[in-house]
Motif scaffolding. Structure first.
Motif, PDB file in Angstrom:
ATOM      1  N   MET A   1      -6.432  68.388  -5.941  1.00 50.90           N
ATOM      2  CA  MET A   1      -5.482  67.780  -6.606  1.00 50.90           C
ATOM      3  C   MET A   1      -5.927  66.288  -7.023  1.00 50.90           C
ATOM      4  N   ALA A   2      -5.728  65.980  -8.209  1.00 54.29           N
ATOM      5  CA  ALA A   2      -5.867  64.476  -8.405  1.00 54.29           C
ATOM      6  C   ALA A   2      -4.763  63.685  -8.981  1.00 54.29           C
ATOM      7  N   GLN A   3      -4.513  62.455  -8.621  1.00 55.80           N
ATOM      8  CA  GLN A   3      -3.674  61.778  -9.059  1.00 55.80           C
ATOM      9  C   GLN A   3      -3.960  60.657  -9.996  1.00 55.80           C
ATOM     10  N   LYS A   4      -3.346  59.902 -11.004  1.00 54.75           N
ATOM     11  CA  LYS A   4      -3.826  58.791 -11.654  1.00 54.75           C
ATOM     12  C   LYS A   4      -2.849  57.308 -11.333  1.00 54.75           C
ATOM     13  N   THR A   5      -3.726  56.612 -11.018  1.00 55.44           N
ATOM     14  CA  THR A   5      -3.385  55.275 -10.679  1.00 55.44           C
ATOM     15  C   THR A   5      -4.074  54.090 -11.312  1.00 55.44           C
ATOM     16  N   GLY A   6      -3.606  54.066 -12.520  1.00 56.33           N
ATOM     17  CA  GLY A   6      -4.421  53.196 -13.521  1.00 56.33           C
ATOM     18  C   GLY A   6      -5.749  53.789 -13.553  1.00 56.33           C
ATOM     19  N   LEU A   7      -6.979  52.897 -13.230  1.00 53.50           N
ATOM     20  CA  LEU A   7      -8.148  53.294 -13.346  1.00 53.50           C
ATOM     21  C   LEU A   7      -8.749  54.045 -12.129  1.00 53.50           C
ATOM     22  N   LEU A   9      -8.353  57.177  -9.270  1.00 52.57           N
ATOM     23  CA  LEU A   9      -7.616  58.795  -8.897  1.00 52.57           C
ATOM     24  C   LEU A   9      -7.628  58.741  -7.429  1.00 52.57           C
ATOM     25  N   PHE A  10      -6.464  59.480  -6.924  1.00 50.00           N
ATOM     26  CA  PHE A  10      -6.489  59.830  -5.618  1.00 50.00           C
ATOM     27  C   PHE A  10      -6.821  61.289  -5.568  1.00 50.00           C
ATOM     28  N   VAL A  11      -7.625  61.529  -4.795  1.00 46.18           N
ATOM     29  CA  VAL A  11      -8.195  62.874  -4.671  1.00 46.18           C
ATOM     30  C   VAL A  11      -7.979  63.587  -3.439  1.00 46.18           C
ATOM     31  N   SER A  12      -7.368  64.659  -3.277  1.00 42.55           N
ATOM     32  CA  SER A  12      -7.107  65.319  -2.073  1.00 42.55           C
ATOM     33  C   SER A  12      -7.655  66.771  -1.888  1.00 42.55           C
ATOM     34  N   VAL A  33     -18.551  55.762 -12.920  1.00 41.60           N
ATOM     35  CA  VAL A  33     -17.648  55.504 -11.747  1.00 41.60           C
ATOM     36  C   VAL A  33     -17.918  54.169 -11.056  1.00 41.60           C
ATOM     37  N   THR A  34     -17.201  53.296 -10.957  1.00 37.12           N
ATOM     38  CA  THR A  34     -17.497  52.053 -10.228  1.00 37.12           C
ATOM     39  C   THR A  34     -17.371  52.111  -8.585  1.00 37.12           C
ATOM     40  N   GLU A  35     -16.506  53.042  -8.410  1.00 38.61           N
ATOM     41  CA  GLU A  35     -16.343  53.259  -6.950  1.00 38.61           C
ATOM     42  C   GLU A  35     -15.763  54.912  -6.377  1.00 38.61           C
ATOM     43  N   ALA A  36     -16.558  55.248  -5.559  1.00 38.06           N
ATOM     44  CA  ALA A  36     -16.074  56.552  -4.963  1.00 38.06           C
ATOM     45  C   ALA A  36     -15.818  55.989  -3.435  1.00 38.06           C
ATOM     46  N   ARG A  37     -14.810  56.529  -2.840  1.00 39.73           N
ATOM     47  CA  ARG A  37     -14.502  56.088  -1.714  1.00 39.73           C
ATOM     48  C   ARG A  37     -13.761  56.977  -0.905  1.00 39.73           C
ATOM     49  N   LEU A  38     -14.266  57.832   0.155  1.00 38.31           N
ATOM     50  CA  LEU A  38     -13.680  58.751   1.080  1.00 38.31           C
ATOM     51  C   LEU A  38     -13.022  57.962   2.224  1.00 38.31           C
ATOM     52  N   VAL A  39     -11.828  58.365   2.410  1.00 33.42           N
ATOM     53  CA  VAL A  39     -11.275  57.728   3.861  1.00 33.42           C
ATOM     54  C   VAL A  39     -11.610  58.507   4.868  1.00 33.42           C
ATOM     55  N   GLY A  49     -10.522  64.143   4.382  1.00 33.10           N
ATOM     56  CA  GLY A  49     -10.217  65.155   3.188  1.00 33.10           C
ATOM     57  C   GLY A  49      -9.690  64.672   1.939  1.00 33.10           C
ATOM     58  N   PHE A  50      -9.468  63.286   1.772  1.00 35.41           N
ATOM     59  CA  PHE A  50      -8.976  62.487   0.670  1.00 35.41           C
ATOM     60  C   PHE A  50      -9.927  61.258   0.243  1.00 35.41           C
ATOM     61  N   GLY A  51      -9.771  60.870  -0.954  1.00 33.65           N
ATOM     62  CA  GLY A  51     -10.345  59.762  -1.449  1.00 33.65           C
ATOM     63  C   GLY A  51     -10.047  59.088  -2.599  1.00 33.65           C
ATOM     64  N   PHE A  52     -10.605  58.033  -3.213  1.00 32.82           N
ATOM     65  CA  PHE A  52     -10.240  57.482  -4.406  1.00 32.82           C
ATOM     66  C   PHE A  52     -11.587  57.135  -5.337  1.00 32.82           C
ATOM     67  N   VAL A  53     -11.436  57.441  -6.422  1.00 29.78           N
ATOM     68  CA  VAL A  53     -12.390  57.371  -7.489  1.00 29.78           C
ATOM     69  C   VAL A  53     -11.860  56.365  -8.485  1.00 29.78           C
ATOM     70  N   THR A  54     -12.683  55.363  -8.617  1.00 32.86           N
ATOM     71  CA  THR A  54     -12.191  54.271  -9.871  1.00 32.86           C
ATOM     72  C   THR A  54     -13.391  54.372 -10.868  1.00 32.86           C
ATOM     73  N   PHE A  55     -12.766  54.278 -12.005  1.00 36.96           N
ATOM     74  CA  PHE A  55     -13.554  54.493 -13.289  1.00 36.96           C
ATOM     75  C   PHE A  55     -13.495  53.233 -13.992  1.00 36.96           C
ATOM     76  N   GLU A  56     -14.743  52.853 -14.868  1.00 37.49           N
ATOM     77  CA  GLU A  56     -14.704  51.656 -15.726  1.00 37.49           C
ATOM     78  C   GLU A  56     -13.693  51.646 -16.728  1.00 37.49           C
ATOM     79  N   SER A  57     -13.267  52.671 -17.193  1.00 41.29           N
ATOM     80  CA  SER A  57     -12.088  52.689 -18.254  1.00 41.29           C
ATOM     81  C   SER A  57     -11.009  53.626 -17.777  1.00 41.29           C
ATOM     82  N   GLU A  58     -10.072  53.480 -18.507  1.00 42.43           N
ATOM     83  CA  GLU A  58      -8.782  54.281 -18.436  1.00 42.43           C
ATOM     84  C   GLU A  58      -8.839  55.895 -18.973  1.00 42.43           C
TER      85      GLU A  58
END
Length: 78
Positions: A1-7, A9-12, A33-39, A49-58
């Protein structure tokens, strides 16, 4: 499941065997993708089991959310 927060995404529901490289590679077809970070668990350093993906554009974040929301991936990357 992904959830959008600006640029970003929260991925679980990710496998605890997922790597940052695989995580970034999974989302890169949708844009830059400017950042892909697993917690990770502090003691074991294994992904929680979850992380965040940041994109250059919305727009790219929106494309990824639309395509990936609710999808399940059970294959391993090479």
């Amino acid at each position: 499941m992904a959830q959008k927060t600006g640029l970003q995404l929260f991925v679980s529901r990710l496998s605890s065997y997922t790597t940052n490289h695989e995580f970034k590679r999974l989302f890169s077809p949708f844009g830059v993708v400017t950042e892909a970070r697993l917690v990770v668990e502090p003691k074991t350093h294994r992904p929680k089991g979850f992380g965040f993906v940041t994109f250059e554009s919305e727009a790219d974040a929106g494309k990824a959310l639309k395509a990936m929301n609710g999808r399940v991936f059970s294959y391993m990357f090479s």
